[in-house]
Design an enzyme around this catalytic site. Sequence first.
Site, mmCIF file in Angstrom:
data_model
loop_
_atom_site.group_PDB
_atom_site.id
_atom_site.type_symbol
_atom_site.label_atom_id
_atom_site.label_comp_id
_atom_site.label_asym_id
_atom_site.label_seq_id
_atom_site.Cartn_x
_atom_site.Cartn_y
_atom_site.Cartn_z
ATOM 1 N N HIS A 76 0.807 -1.318 0.090
ATOM 2 C CA HIS A 76 0.013 0.101 0.010
ATOM 3 C C HIS A 76 0.905 1.152 0.074
ATOM 4 O O HIS A 76 0.303 2.310 -0.486
ATOM 5 C CB HIS A 76 -0.872 0.258 1.377
ATOM 6 C CG HIS A 76 -1.736 -1.154 1.370
ATOM 7 N ND1 HIS A 76 -2.602 -1.738 0.572
ATOM 8 C CD2 HIS A 76 -1.779 -2.152 2.485
ATOM 9 C CE1 HIS A 76 -3.160 -2.894 0.763
ATOM 10 N NE2 HIS A 76 -2.652 -3.098 2.047
ATOM 11 N N HIS A 84 5.448 6.711 6.448
ATOM 12 C CA HIS A 84 5.029 6.146 5.431
ATOM 13 C C HIS A 84 4.861 7.364 4.305
ATOM 14 O O HIS A 84 4.315 8.481 4.899
ATOM 15 C CB HIS A 84 4.155 5.219 5.320
ATOM 16 C CG HIS A 84 2.678 5.582 5.797
ATOM 17 N ND1 HIS A 84 2.392 5.537 7.273
ATOM 18 C CD2 HIS A 84 1.959 6.242 5.213
ATOM 19 C CE1 HIS A 84 1.455 6.052 7.293
ATOM 20 N NE2 HIS A 84 0.660 6.518 6.182
ATOM 21 N N HIS A 121 2.201 8.967 0.846
ATOM 22 C CA HIS A 121 1.147 8.811 -0.137
ATOM 23 C C HIS A 121 1.485 9.613 -1.281
ATOM 24 O O HIS A 121 1.887 10.736 -1.042
ATOM 25 C CB HIS A 121 -0.294 9.235 0.638
ATOM 26 C CG HIS A 121 -0.587 8.660 1.801
ATOM 27 N ND1 HIS A 121 -1.531 7.399 1.924
ATOM 28 C CD2 HIS A 121 -0.143 8.673 2.952
ATOM 29 C CE1 HIS A 121 -1.344 6.690 2.944
ATOM 30 N NE2 HIS A 121 -0.807 7.586 3.650
ATOM 31 N N GLU A 163 -3.102 13.698 0.863
ATOM 32 C CA GLU A 163 -4.500 13.063 1.392
ATOM 33 C C GLU A 163 -5.018 14.216 1.855
ATOM 34 O O GLU A 163 -6.218 14.589 1.376
ATOM 35 C CB GLU A 163 -4.320 12.057 2.567
ATOM 36 C CG GLU A 163 -3.459 10.818 2.018
ATOM 37 C CD GLU A 163 -3.943 9.453 2.761
ATOM 38 O OE1 GLU A 163 -3.494 9.562 3.738
ATOM 39 O OE2 GLU A 163 -4.589 8.566 1.943
ATOM 40 N N HIS A 174 3.588 10.904 6.380
ATOM 41 C CA HIS A 174 2.771 10.588 7.786
ATOM 42 C C HIS A 174 3.767 9.871 8.897
ATOM 43 O O HIS A 174 4.236 8.886 8.573
ATOM 44 C CB HIS A 174 1.858 9.710 7.536
ATOM 45 C CG HIS A 174 0.473 10.370 6.683
ATOM 46 N ND1 HIS A 174 -0.535 9.441 6.099
ATOM 47 C CD2 HIS A 174 0.204 11.708 6.639
ATOM 48 C CE1 HIS A 174 -1.515 10.335 5.590
ATOM 49 N NE2 HIS A 174 -1.042 11.683 5.718
ATOM 50 N N THR A 211 -6.280 6.755 7.645
ATOM 51 C CA THR A 211 -6.765 7.094 6.305
ATOM 52 C C THR A 211 -6.737 5.706 5.146
ATOM 53 O O THR A 211 -7.141 5.758 4.080
ATOM 54 C CB THR A 211 -5.808 8.129 5.491
ATOM 55 O OG1 THR A 211 -4.603 7.524 5.273
ATOM 56 C CG2 THR A 211 -5.688 9.434 6.200
#
Length: 262
Positions: free
Chosen positions: A64, A94, A96, A106, A119, A199
């Site tokens: 992910h 991590h 996104h 996000e 994050h 999230t």
Amino acid sequence: TGDHWGYGIEDGPSVWHKTYPIAQGNRQSPIDIVPHQASCDPSLGPIVLNYDHCTSMNIANNGHSVIVEFDDTDDRVVIQGGPLDNPYKLKQFHFHWGGKGCHGSEHTVAGNSYASELHLVHWNAVKYGTFEEAATAPDGLAVLGIFLETGDDHRWLNMITDALYMVKFKGSVTDFEGFNPMCLLPSSLDYWTYLGSLTTPPLYESVVWIILREPIMVSEKQLSKFRMLLLTEEEEDQRIHMENNFRPPQPLNGRKFILPEV
Ligand SMILES: NS(=O)(=O)c1ccc(C(=O)N2CCCN(Cc3ccccc3)CC2)cc1
Ligand SMILES: [Zn+2]
């Protein structure tokens, strides 16, 4: 069992509620932050970060995102102050991100999204025994969100992007010791804060969000290395690149995002 969720049409954010009904809860994340609609709380102090004794352990591709995990058995890597009643310990960080030329943060700011979002995930080890226990408690987690904007090369992000080829495939992990995330912070710790959720599934409503207002600058070349990561495992024939791994903003449901008196 295992995760059968993703960011595609069949398994993405619009269908997560089928397996995780809390996806339609009243304190879901991310949200759109509209600065001039923020509430002021003069009693909110500054965020205090103390990442000095870096105890990073490894970097992994969990299918992910790419995640750097920390040894949280000591009480050295902490975040405190601001809206937090206790010190929280760093568990992992991590990212996104979007596709080539597309934004992938996000949280959004007045409807604008950034290229990527980092994050740093912390847990309340004063009140809870394990990260997993904290992850289900309303004040269990504190996630520090940092926006990444495209511009110049970020000199320290290279330490991460240079390791990504080692974790190309889903399920791969490699040693990644001694990385101090202080080097990824912007110059100002000015922040917005609100109560929200993970999230990603299981979308637990257990997160005190602290979003830094100042983005860090990273180059398009550095971002492109994240997109080299694969959702698929080494032995699979198909190779699907990891990109657009972000959840869109969720309803505020009357929540306020707060900033300390400027
Ligand atoms: N994007 S984010 O909101 O910052 C974010 C923060 C943390 C995680 C996270 O670490 N995980 C992996 C494992 C732990 N589970 C919780 C759990 C699952 C099963 C049994 C107990 C607790 C949460 C998801 C994911 C996303
Ligand atoms: Zn995240």
